[in-house]
Design a protein around this motif. Structure first.
Motif, short mmCIF file in Angstrom:
data_model
loop_
_atom_site.label_atom_id
_atom_site.label_comp_id
_atom_site.label_asym_id
_atom_site.label_seq_id
_atom_site.Cartn_x
_atom_site.Cartn_y
_atom_site.Cartn_z
N HIS A 1 0.83 -1.21 0.00
CA HIS A 1 0.00 0.00 0.00
C HIS A 1 0.86 1.26 0.00
N TYR A 2 1.88 1.29 0.84
CA TYR A 2 2.73 2.48 0.93
C TYR A 2 3.57 2.65 -0.32
N LEU A 3 4.00 1.55 -0.94
CA LEU A 3 4.73 1.65 -2.20
C LEU A 3 3.86 2.21 -3.30
N GLN A 4 2.60 1.82 -3.31
CA GLN A 4 1.67 2.37 -4.30
C GLN A 4 1.48 3.88 -4.09
N ARG A 5 1.44 4.30 -2.86
CA ARG A 5 1.23 5.73 -2.57
C ARG A 5 2.35 6.59 -3.11
#
Length: 252
Positions: free
Chosen positions: A130-134
């Motif tokens: 999720h944080y990598l996508q952000r």
């Protein structure tokens, strides 16, 4: 209302030089403060005092009213202060995903014992994704950090800081060294965090377009001292800023 982060008379001296001189300020949730000033004004040193990289000569640092002046950077991180763009905090021989996974794991208080059994902790892996996508790094998930561009390393640091879920987020020149294409990703991300209105966000920045786009408040340091503090329009038009910063520091 108690500020999330405060400094009271914060001072540091190196020999006969006072790099930060008796600076007092409060930083509240939902507010983005940009710290500006000419080269050598003490901006990054002030950041280092707040995040624990440097010990204060005198004065105090308070987090939610608690004196954390004598605590080191790791303890301050655990208590809720996040600092981005310290590239030495990345693990160059681990993958992008592994770097964020470690941060998620730390936030979950999972402990290093979980390192070997990640497959049974799908929720933590998904949070790392999720944080990598952000930060637009999902496509570099399996890349070794050592192989990343400078801009991608900076985006990874933002992902790691987000994964730690700090209450105070500190960015030291967040777009420095980035390509024109990479800058909007980080600025948009900071805007998103700002819009949530739950964190105190602090930026050291010298690019005036970035300052104008993001700042709720501007603090000006000059020769280590706080010389202006207020709403952007008022601060930027003040005589002391025109003289001390804008007129002499376009290259800072």
């Amino acid at each position: 209302m108690t500020a999330l982060l405060s400094t009271r008379g914060l001072t540091i001296r190196f020999g006969g030089h006072t790099a930060v001189d008796n600076v007092s300020a409060d930083f509240h949730a939902g507010q983005l403060t940009v710290i500006v000033g000419p080269n050598g004004a003490g901006k990054t040193t002030y950041f280092n005092l707040m995040s624990g990289q440097l010990p204060a000569t005198s004065g105090t640092v308070l987090l939610r009213g608690e004196d954390i002046t004598r605590r080191g950077p790791a303890a301050r991180t655990r208590k809720g202060i996040g600092r981005a763009f310290q590239l030495t905090n990345l693990f160059p021989h681990l993958t992008v995903h592994e770097n964020v996974r470690l941060a998620v794991q730390a936030r979950a208080n999972a402990g290093m014992k979980l390192w070997s059994i990640w497959s049974s902790h799908r929720d933590l892996i998904e949070r790392a994704d999720h944080y990598l996508q952000r930060v637009a790094l999902a496509g570099r998930r399996g890349t070794l950090v050592a192989a990343l561009s400078h801009g991608d390393k900076r985006k990874l640091e933002v992902a790691i800081m987000l994964a730690l879920e700090p209450e105070v987020m500190m960015f030291d020149e967040p777009t420095a060294g980035m390509s024109v294409d990479e800058v909007p990703v980080v600025l948009d991300l900071i805007q998103q965090v700002k819009a949530e209105r739950t964190k105190a966000i602090l930026l050291v920045e010298h690019k005036m377009d970035v300052v104008r786009a993001l700042a709720d408040r501007i603090i000006v340091l000059h020769n280590g001292a706080l010389v202006a503090d207020g709403e952007p329009a008022a601060v930027m038009s003040s005589a002391i800023v025109q003289e001390a910063y804008l007129g002499s520091a376009s290259h800072d």
